[in-house]
Scaffold this motif. Structure first.
Motif, PDB file in Angstrom:
ATOM      1  N   ALA A 155     -29.198  44.262  79.040  1.00  0.00           N
ATOM      2  CA  ALA A 155     -29.161  42.855  78.606  1.00  0.00           C
ATOM      3  C   ALA A 155     -29.963  42.661  77.328  1.00  0.00           C
ATOM      4  N   ASN A 156     -31.120  43.289  77.227  1.00  0.00           N
ATOM      5  CA  ASN A 156     -31.961  43.143  76.045  1.00  0.00           C
ATOM      6  C   ASN A 156     -31.296  43.757  74.814  1.00  0.00           C
ATOM      7  N   GLY A 157     -30.739  44.951  74.971  1.00  0.00           N
ATOM      8  CA  GLY A 157     -30.051  45.606  73.852  1.00  0.00           C
ATOM      9  C   GLY A 157     -28.838  44.808  73.393  1.00  0.00           C
ATOM     10  N   ARG A 158     -28.097  44.278  74.344  1.00  0.00           N
ATOM     11  CA  ARG A 158     -26.914  43.485  74.017  1.00  0.00           C
ATOM     12  C   ARG A 158     -27.305  42.208  73.261  1.00  0.00           C
ATOM     13  N   LEU A 159     -28.398  41.584  73.688  1.00  0.00           N
ATOM     14  CA  LEU A 159     -28.872  40.374  73.017  1.00  0.00           C
ATOM     15  C   LEU A 159     -29.275  40.685  71.583  1.00  0.00           C
ATOM     16  N   LEU A 160     -30.064  41.742  71.394  1.00  0.00           N
ATOM     17  CA  LEU A 160     -30.509  42.094  70.043  1.00  0.00           C
ATOM     18  C   LEU A 160     -29.343  42.484  69.146  1.00  0.00           C
ATOM     19  N   LEU A 161     -28.410  43.257  69.670  1.00  0.00           N
ATOM     20  CA  LEU A 161     -27.245  43.652  68.868  1.00  0.00           C
ATOM     21  C   LEU A 161     -26.364  42.451  68.539  1.00  0.00           C
ATOM     22  N   GLY A 162     -26.237  41.518  69.475  1.00  0.00           N
ATOM     23  CA  GLY A 162     -25.469  40.302  69.204  1.00  0.00           C
ATOM     24  C   GLY A 162     -26.108  39.467  68.106  1.00  0.00           C
ATOM     25  N   LEU A 163     -27.436  39.344  68.144  1.00  0.00           N
ATOM     26  CA  LEU A 163     -28.141  38.601  67.102  1.00  0.00           C
ATOM     27  C   LEU A 163     -28.020  39.292  65.747  1.00  0.00           C
ATOM     28  N   LYS A 164     -28.139  40.603  65.742  1.00  0.00           N
ATOM     29  CA  LYS A 164     -27.994  41.341  64.484  1.00  0.00           C
ATOM     30  C   LYS A 164     -26.591  41.152  63.905  1.00  0.00           C
ATOM     31  N   GLY A 165     -25.578  41.150  64.766  1.00  0.00           N
ATOM     32  CA  GLY A 165     -24.217  40.924  64.309  1.00  0.00           C
ATOM     33  C   GLY A 165     -24.030  39.543  63.724  1.00  0.00           C
ATOM     34  N   ILE A 208     -26.379  37.601  62.424  1.00  0.00           N
ATOM     35  CA  ILE A 208     -27.135  37.513  61.173  1.00  0.00           C
ATOM     36  C   ILE A 208     -26.392  38.227  60.049  1.00  0.00           C
ATOM     37  N   SER A 209     -25.821  39.388  60.325  1.00  0.00           N
ATOM     38  CA  SER A 209     -25.066  40.112  59.291  1.00  0.00           C
ATOM     39  C   SER A 209     -23.860  39.321  58.819  1.00  0.00           C
ATOM     40  N   GLU A 210     -23.165  38.674  59.752  1.00  0.00           N
ATOM     41  CA  GLU A 210     -22.001  37.864  59.378  1.00  0.00           C
ATOM     42  C   GLU A 210     -22.435  36.667  58.533  1.00  0.00           C
ATOM     43  N   MET A 211     -23.576  36.072  58.860  1.00  0.00           N
ATOM     44  CA  MET A 211     -24.085  34.932  58.089  1.00  0.00           C
ATOM     45  C   MET A 211     -24.509  35.373  56.685  1.00  0.00           C
ATOM     46  N   GLU A 212     -25.103  36.558  56.570  1.00  0.00           N
ATOM     47  CA  GLU A 212     -25.489  37.072  55.254  1.00  0.00           C
ATOM     48  C   GLU A 212     -24.267  37.252  54.364  1.00  0.00           C
TER      49      GLU A 212
END
Length: 89
Positions: free
Chosen positions: A37-47, A49-53
């Motif tokens: 769950a923690n890894g999925r949350l962090l990877l989802g947030l990174k995704g 943020i990358s799309e917003m950049e």
């Protein structure tokens, strides 16, 4: 990882597949387990943020082109067969 994450329609299916196959995903910051769950949350947030950049970069590039056009400094290639006059227009 950041290059793949710029398109969320391809990123989340990859996370699902890696979580199902128990693969790890890594970048400069660390290694993540999309099955947890923690890894999925962090990877989802990174995704996200990358799309917003990417969206922000496109907006800034477009604003730069519009600014050049307003100043009259935007020079585009002419279609084949046309030439610019002595004034450059």
């Amino acid at each position: 990882m950041t290059r793949l994450a710029r398109n969320c329609s391809g990123w989340y299916p990859l996370l699902d597949l890696c979580g199902y196959r128990q693969c790890l995903i890594g970048d400069r910051d660390g290694i993540y387990d999309p099955g947890s769950a923690n890894g999925r949350l962090l990877l989802g947030l990174k995704g996200t943020i990358s799309e917003m950049e990417l969206h922000t970069l496109r907006g800034r590039l477009t604003a730069g082109l519009l600014s050049k056009a307003e100043r009259g400094e935007l020079a585009l290639l002419l279609p084949a067969g046309l030439e610019r006059d002595a004034n450059g227009s």
